[in-house]
Design a protein around this motif. Structure first.
Motif, short mmCIF file in Angstrom:
data_model
loop_
_atom_site.label_atom_id
_atom_site.label_comp_id
_atom_site.label_asym_id
_atom_site.label_seq_id
_atom_site.Cartn_x
_atom_site.Cartn_y
_atom_site.Cartn_z
N ASP A 1 0.86 -1.18 0.00
CA ASP A 1 0.00 0.00 0.00
C ASP A 1 0.89 1.23 0.00
N HIS A 2 0.82 2.01 -1.07
CA HIS A 2 1.69 3.17 -1.24
C HIS A 2 1.10 4.44 -0.63
N GLY A 3 -0.04 4.33 0.04
CA GLY A 3 -0.63 5.49 0.70
C GLY A 3 -1.55 6.26 -0.21
N GLY A 4 -1.84 7.49 0.19
CA GLY A 4 -2.78 8.32 -0.56
C GLY A 4 -3.22 9.50 0.30
N VAL A 5 -4.50 9.80 0.23
CA VAL A 5 -5.08 10.94 0.94
C VAL A 5 -5.22 10.60 2.42
N ILE A 6 -4.61 11.44 3.27
CA ILE A 6 -4.59 11.17 4.70
C ILE A 6 -5.99 11.04 5.29
N VAL A 7 -6.91 11.88 4.87
CA VAL A 7 -8.28 11.82 5.41
C VAL A 7 -8.89 10.45 5.13
N ASP A 8 -8.67 9.92 3.95
CA ASP A 8 -9.21 8.60 3.61
C ASP A 8 -8.65 7.51 4.53
N TYR A 9 -7.35 7.59 4.81
CA TYR A 9 -6.73 6.60 5.70
C TYR A 9 -7.15 6.80 7.15
N ALA A 10 -7.37 8.05 7.55
CA ALA A 10 -7.84 8.33 8.91
C ALA A 10 -9.21 7.71 9.12
#
Length: 155
Positions: free
Chosen positions: A40-49
């Protein structure tokens, strides 16, 4: 400053909405007991929060079985009893970047508040967050997060 307050308000509203949805959904169906993170390379912080809050509320075990970079590292802020790691787990950290310098500062503050102390210590010992990806190895992580049981299945 207004923009940062707006971002904080948006995150708070999104998490409150998620809490309501999770409680309602829990009454209808049960979530799987494991959630596997792999490459998982990450993305939008709000989505992960939001996803991290959902996982914590459902009590799902998060199995780290590969790379977890950038915003994905927010999952490390979930209760440790819900986390496990495999030998292929690696975690990549860098400063957030995106729409504005104020938004980036807010995102950095948010990440640092969510990370457990052992992550903050590792980041400090490795020069802090910057634009370069710093990779935390399994050998370090496994001192703080339990290894996954061989019975933990991939979902």
């Amino acid at each position: 400053m207004k923009r940062t307050a707006g971002i904080a308000r948006t995150v708070s509203i999104a998490l409150a909405a998620l809490a309501t949805t999770a409680v309602t959904a829990g009454a209808v169906s049960e979530a799987p007991s494991f959630y596997t993170v792999r490459n998982d390379h990450g993305g939008v912080i709000v989505d992960y929060a939001i996803k991290a809050a959902q996982l914590e509320q459902t009590g799902q075990t998060v199995k780290f079985a590969g790379r977890c970079d950038s915003a994905c590292t927010l999952y490390l802020g979930i209760s440790e009893d819900q986390l496990c790691v495999t030998p292929s787990a690696r975690f990549g950290f860098h400063l957030p970047f995106g729409s504005s310098s104020q938004g980036n500062r807010f995102a950095t503050t948010y990440l640092l508040k969510k990370y457990p102390r052992w992550v903050i210590g590792w980041l400090r010992d490795n020069g802090g967050l910057n634009r370069n990806l710093k990779v935390m190895p399994y050998e370090y992580v496994s001192q703080h997060i339990r290894p996954c049981d061989t019975q933990v299945t991939d979902l």
